[in-house]
Design an enzyme around this catalytic site. Sequence first.
Site, mmCIF file in Angstrom:
data_model
loop_
_atom_site.group_PDB
_atom_site.id
_atom_site.type_symbol
_atom_site.label_atom_id
_atom_site.label_comp_id
_atom_site.label_asym_id
_atom_site.label_seq_id
_atom_site.Cartn_x
_atom_site.Cartn_y
_atom_site.Cartn_z
ATOM 1 N N SER A 118 0.708 -1.028 0.016
ATOM 2 C CA SER A 118 0.027 0.067 -0.146
ATOM 3 C C SER A 118 0.886 1.213 0.190
ATOM 4 C CB SER A 118 -0.933 -0.106 1.295
ATOM 5 O OG SER A 118 -1.729 1.087 1.381
ATOM 6 N N TYR A 178 -4.701 8.363 -6.799
ATOM 7 C CA TYR A 178 -3.703 7.155 -6.389
ATOM 8 C C TYR A 178 -4.019 7.041 -4.962
ATOM 9 C CZ TYR A 178 0.615 5.127 -4.507
ATOM 10 O OH TYR A 178 1.705 4.274 -4.165
ATOM 11 N N LYS A 238 -5.309 3.633 -2.628
ATOM 12 C CA LYS A 238 -4.584 2.867 -1.704
ATOM 13 C C LYS A 238 -5.587 2.988 -0.672
ATOM 14 C CE LYS A 238 -0.638 1.870 -3.981
ATOM 15 N NZ LYS A 238 -0.253 0.454 -4.202
#
Length: 272
Positions: free
Chosen positions: A134, A148, A152
């Site tokens: 992660s 992004y 995650k």
Amino acid sequence: MAKTIFITGASRGFGKIWAEAFLKRGDNVVATARNIASLNDLTEKYGDAVLPIQLDVNNKADGVAAVQQAKAKFGSIDVLINNAGYGLFGTIEETTEQQAREQFETNVFGLLWVTQAVLPVMREQGHGHIIQVSSVLGITTLPTLGIYNASKFAVEGLSETLAAEVKGFGIKVSLIEPNGFSTEWAGPSASQTEAIPAYDGVKAAFREGLSDDSWGNPDATVDAVLKLVDSENPPLRLFLGKVAYPWVKQVYADKLATWEEWKDVAAAAHGH
């Protein structure tokens, strides 16, 4: 005793560094990459201990086939490291539909497909360790990395749930959460949005907040990853780097203070 480690995104960066570290100490490594020519140096040096497999994690069927190929060669898969992924740089308004979908396809769904493929193998053998790469940006956020960040955050929620679901099968789950490191993640591996000038100030402020000390040395992560893999009781979450913990500690202190301030409003909303 040697372990069999299945690593996605092993062509460069963390994946390549960790793959070689496992091989050096005598483990077997299933190294997947979109371009397996990038793995030739490992196969030449370590021979049958490494199984290179061409894999685009977005292709679910190919992920299943890769897992079966790994099991056929080594007999088991002790550890899965879902490392494949990339960064999309740009503000949320700038992001196209295709860019957003592709970011989630790789970072979330690609990780999900490989995880699903390996679970029957680990359930059957009664043990396993799934390690999801992660980011500290799955815990808190930075501007100009919104999609992004979101990908995650999705990996975090998926993996925390998975840990509760598979614990009874002897399968452990860990999330590795690096801060910034000097890999190709922010360079050749990254994708960029088309700029909207209105956000130039936001981007400049973000860049000014970074320093050379913000970026860790990727080679220095090896010991931490080996300790994680070898742990009898691995943590659900492990930061990598010295920036992540103090930053997240402050972020959560601020969140708790806000929740405390608004707790009476929240409780009243329950209705009884």
